[in-house]
Design a protein around this motif. Structure first.
Motif, PDB file in Angstrom:
ATOM      1  N   CYS A  63       0.829  -1.220   0.000  1.00  0.00           N
ATOM      2  CA  CYS A  63       0.000   0.000   0.000  1.00  0.00           C
ATOM      3  C   CYS A  63       0.862   1.269   0.000  1.00  0.00           C
ATOM      4  O   CYS A  63       0.539   2.252   0.686  1.00  0.00           O
ATOM      5  CB  CYS A  63      -0.947   0.002   1.194  1.00  0.00           C
ATOM      6  SG  CYS A  63      -2.089  -1.389   1.237  1.00  0.00           S
ATOM      7  N   GLY A  64       1.965   1.224  -0.756  1.00  0.00           N
ATOM      8  CA  GLY A  64       2.826   2.390  -0.867  1.00  0.00           C
ATOM      9  C   GLY A  64       3.762   2.602   0.303  1.00  0.00           C
ATOM     10  O   GLY A  64       4.520   3.574   0.328  1.00  0.00           O
ATOM     11  N   ARG A  65       3.742   1.700   1.294  1.00  0.00           N
ATOM     12  CA  ARG A  65       4.606   1.826   2.468  1.00  0.00           C
ATOM     13  C   ARG A  65       5.640   0.704   2.474  1.00  0.00           C
ATOM     14  O   ARG A  65       5.382  -0.392   1.998  1.00  0.00           O
ATOM     15  CB  ARG A  65       3.774   1.777   3.758  1.00  0.00           C
ATOM     16  CG  ARG A  65       2.710   2.869   3.857  1.00  0.00           C
ATOM     17  CD  ARG A  65       2.012   2.790   5.206  1.00  0.00           C
ATOM     18  NE  ARG A  65       0.980   3.805   5.346  1.00  0.00           N
ATOM     19  CZ  ARG A  65      -0.302   3.618   5.054  1.00  0.00           C
ATOM     20  NH1 ARG A  65      -0.698   2.432   4.598  1.00  0.00           N
ATOM     21  NH2 ARG A  65      -1.188   4.579   5.206  1.00  0.00           N
ATOM     22  N   TYR A  66       6.789   0.995   3.069  1.00  0.00           N
ATOM     23  CA  TYR A  66       7.866   0.017   3.146  1.00  0.00           C
ATOM     24  C   TYR A  66       7.928  -0.581   4.552  1.00  0.00           C
ATOM     25  O   TYR A  66       7.817   0.138   5.558  1.00  0.00           O
ATOM     26  CB  TYR A  66       9.210   0.667   2.809  1.00  0.00           C
ATOM     27  CG  TYR A  66       9.344   1.070   1.364  1.00  0.00           C
ATOM     28  CD1 TYR A  66       9.823   0.166   0.419  1.00  0.00           C
ATOM     29  CD2 TYR A  66       8.998   2.344   0.936  1.00  0.00           C
ATOM     30  CE1 TYR A  66       9.952   0.530  -0.915  1.00  0.00           C
ATOM     31  CE2 TYR A  66       9.115   2.720  -0.391  1.00  0.00           C
ATOM     32  CZ  TYR A  66       9.594   1.800  -1.307  1.00  0.00           C
ATOM     33  OH  TYR A  66       9.709   2.172  -2.631  1.00  0.00           O
ATOM     34  N   TYR A  67       8.117  -1.899   4.595  1.00  0.00           N
ATOM     35  CA  TYR A  67       8.218  -2.595   5.877  1.00  0.00           C
ATOM     36  C   TYR A  67       9.403  -3.548   5.841  1.00  0.00           C
ATOM     37  O   TYR A  67       9.728  -4.127   4.799  1.00  0.00           O
ATOM     38  CB  TYR A  67       6.950  -3.390   6.172  1.00  0.00           C
ATOM     39  CG  TYR A  67       5.706  -2.539   6.302  1.00  0.00           C
ATOM     40  CD1 TYR A  67       5.355  -1.962   7.515  1.00  0.00           C
ATOM     41  CD2 TYR A  67       4.878  -2.312   5.197  1.00  0.00           C
ATOM     42  CE1 TYR A  67       4.218  -1.179   7.632  1.00  0.00           C
ATOM     43  CE2 TYR A  67       3.742  -1.534   5.311  1.00  0.00           C
ATOM     44  CZ  TYR A  67       3.414  -0.971   6.529  1.00  0.00           C
ATOM     45  OH  TYR A  67       2.284  -0.200   6.645  1.00  0.00           O
ATOM     46  N   LEU A  68      10.023  -3.719   6.984  1.00  0.00           N
ATOM     47  CA  LEU A  68      11.092  -4.698   7.129  1.00  0.00           C
ATOM     48  C   LEU A  68      10.613  -5.754   8.122  1.00  0.00           C
ATOM     49  O   LEU A  68      10.396  -5.454   9.306  1.00  0.00           O
ATOM     50  CB  LEU A  68      12.373  -4.034   7.641  1.00  0.00           C
ATOM     51  CG  LEU A  68      13.629  -4.899   7.566  1.00  0.00           C
ATOM     52  CD1 LEU A  68      14.029  -5.140   6.118  1.00  0.00           C
ATOM     53  CD2 LEU A  68      14.787  -4.244   8.336  1.00  0.00           C
ATOM     54  N   HIS A  69      10.405  -6.977   7.628  1.00  0.00           N
ATOM     55  CA  HIS A  69       9.975  -8.092   8.475  1.00  0.00           C
ATOM     56  C   HIS A  69      11.221  -8.813   8.979  1.00  0.00           C
ATOM     57  O   HIS A  69      11.946  -9.439   8.195  1.00  0.00           O
ATOM     58  CB  HIS A  69       9.079  -9.045   7.693  1.00  0.00           C
ATOM     59  CG  HIS A  69       7.792  -8.423   7.271  1.00  0.00           C
ATOM     60  ND1 HIS A  69       6.837  -9.091   6.538  1.00  0.00           N
ATOM     61  CD2 HIS A  69       7.277  -7.175   7.474  1.00  0.00           C
ATOM     62  CE1 HIS A  69       5.803  -8.299   6.311  1.00  0.00           C
ATOM     63  NE2 HIS A  69       6.055  -7.128   6.870  1.00  0.00           N
ATOM     64  N   VAL A  70      11.468  -8.733  10.259  1.00  0.00           N
ATOM     65  CA  VAL A  70      12.696  -9.250  10.857  1.00  0.00           C
ATOM     66  C   VAL A  70      12.395 -10.498  11.673  1.00  0.00           C
ATOM     67  O   VAL A  70      11.498 -10.491  12.525  1.00  0.00           O
ATOM     68  CB  VAL A  70      13.359  -8.192  11.757  1.00  0.00           C
ATOM     69  CG1 VAL A  70      14.663  -8.722  12.334  1.00  0.00           C
ATOM     70  CG2 VAL A  70      13.593  -6.904  10.985  1.00  0.00           C
TER      71      VAL A  70
END
Length: 405
Positions: free
Chosen positions: A177-184
């Protein structure tokens, strides 16, 4: 004695415009490289190992997509992991076919050779190795890209304690949705459940009228109503029907967005329900749930407008959430036999299919006269099976049924 539990932490990134372009370019090149390796792996009949892929494709990927050394190695791991996951999924669902001559049904176990085309990586992504590709440089995150290593602002709302306590490992960069996420990935050292420290045994019956009905050893019962949930699901269903009838490209894009929103909403509800149960009972609890493997709902007995709601709630996800949340606090989840949990009287033990009235949602035992809500009956019987598990009495209601007959 402790046990290791691995969970995924979701960090929200706030890159600048320049950083967004770099992240976007890195994810796209990584995706294209994954597709190239996937095609090669498929064409070579799933035989190459990581060392073989590296020998054949390492320099090609680095030159063609501009990936750095560690990124290239991660591409091989990503592709092999995806094929391994797909192989596990299809092996659990054998191919069923009927002999035209005898009429008998047969099952044939499936593997990767059943795939007709290579696995495609459609969504941009990027798997990062801890320290080499990402690390914390307070108060920011340092992330490696195909050009430079960038320091990006982030937030870890709700995961602060895990970041301090756990051992952090590989991460996945995604855009949603246009956002960046880092799944750690985060590995935690938690107290292992021990029967000697048992405090509660809770039976949980899952359904749609009540999403979860719990019953504990003290006789306390609680219900999570599914009325508002069903109403929301019907709203999403009507929206999809309206968009499907249009059939335009914009309608299809909207349809996809609605599906993703509904999935996020379902996950949020499952998180809330499981968190409430775990917080209520705490450490040393056995949560007993029905083993729904190979159990299908009789949709032909359900009114057609309600069949979608009947079969499409993610009960398996609820089970997974409950399991890992329980592990984090030293509790455990056990699966018990699902047979006759809604047909057995918890007071006298008689199993009678006719005792349950689906219209009034009541259970009335003709043998001893006990009457109660049918969902409560299910939770009581599941709690009994959980207690049997604790005392090492592996008794199922199938065995009780056989003894009665």
């Amino acid at each position: 004695m402790n046990q290791l539990t691995t969970i995924s932490l979701k960090l929200h990134l706030y890159p600048t415009d320049k950083q967004s372009n770099l992240l976007e370019a890195t994810m796209e090149q990584y995706r294209l490289a994954c597709n190239l390796v996937s095609n090669y792996y498929f064409d070579h009949i799933f035989q190459p190992k990581q060392a073989d892929l590296q020998k054949s494709l390492y320099h090609l990927i680095r030159n063609k997509f501009g990936l750095k050394a560690q990124m290239t190695q991660s591409v091989f791991k990503t592709v092999l992991a995806r094929y391994k996951a797909v192989n596990n999924q299809i092996s659990k669902k054998p191919y069923k076919y009927q002999d035209k001559n005898t009429g008998e049904w047969y099952k044939e176990k499936r593997d990767l050779t059943w795939l007709q085309k290579p696995i495609r990586f459609n969504r941009p992504q990027y798997d990062l190795v801890s320290v080499r590709d990402w690390s914390f440089v307070k108060p920011q995150l340092s992330i490696n890209t195909i050009a430079t290593r960038e320091k990006v602002n982030y937030s870890a709302k709700g995961f602060e304690d895990y970041l301090k306590q756990g051992k952090l490992g590989t991460a996945k960069l995604v855009k949603s949705c246009g956002r960046y996420y880092l799944h750690v990935s985060c590995t935690l050292d938690n107290p292992k459940f021990n029967k000697t420290t048992l405090k509660h045994v809770v039976g949980i019956d899952r359904g749609l009228r009540f999403l979860a009905t719990s019953f504990d050893e003290q006789g306390e019962v609680s219900f999570v109503s599914g009325k508002k949930i069903l109403a929301t699901r019907r709203k999403y269903k009507r929206l999809r029907q309206q968009l499907q009838s249009k059939g335009t490209k914009s309608a299809k894009r909207r349809l996809k967005a609605i599906g993703q929103r509904e999935n996020r909403w379902m996950s949020d509800i499952n998180h809330q329900v499981t968190k409430t149960l775990v917080d209520k009972y705490g450490t040393g609890t056995v949560f007993a749930i029905e083993d729904l493997t190979n159990v299908s709902f009789a949709t032909e007995k359900v009114a057609k407008p309600r069949r979608y709601e009947q079969v499409s709630w993610s009960f398996y996800q609820l089970e997974q959430f409950l399991a890992y949340k329980a592990e984090l606090i030293g509790s455990t989840v056990v699966k018990v036999d699902a047979h006759y949990t809604s047909q057995r009287c918890p007071k006298c033990g008689v199993i009678d299919k006719q005792a349950r009235n689906h219209g009034t949602h009541e259970y009335h035992c003709k043998h001893c006269g006990y009457t109660s809500n049918d969902d409560r009956i299910g939770a009581m019987n599941i709690q009994l099976l959980g207690t049997n598990w604790v005392t090492n009495e592996e008794i199922t209601f199938n065995q009780l049924r056989a003894n009665q007959e």
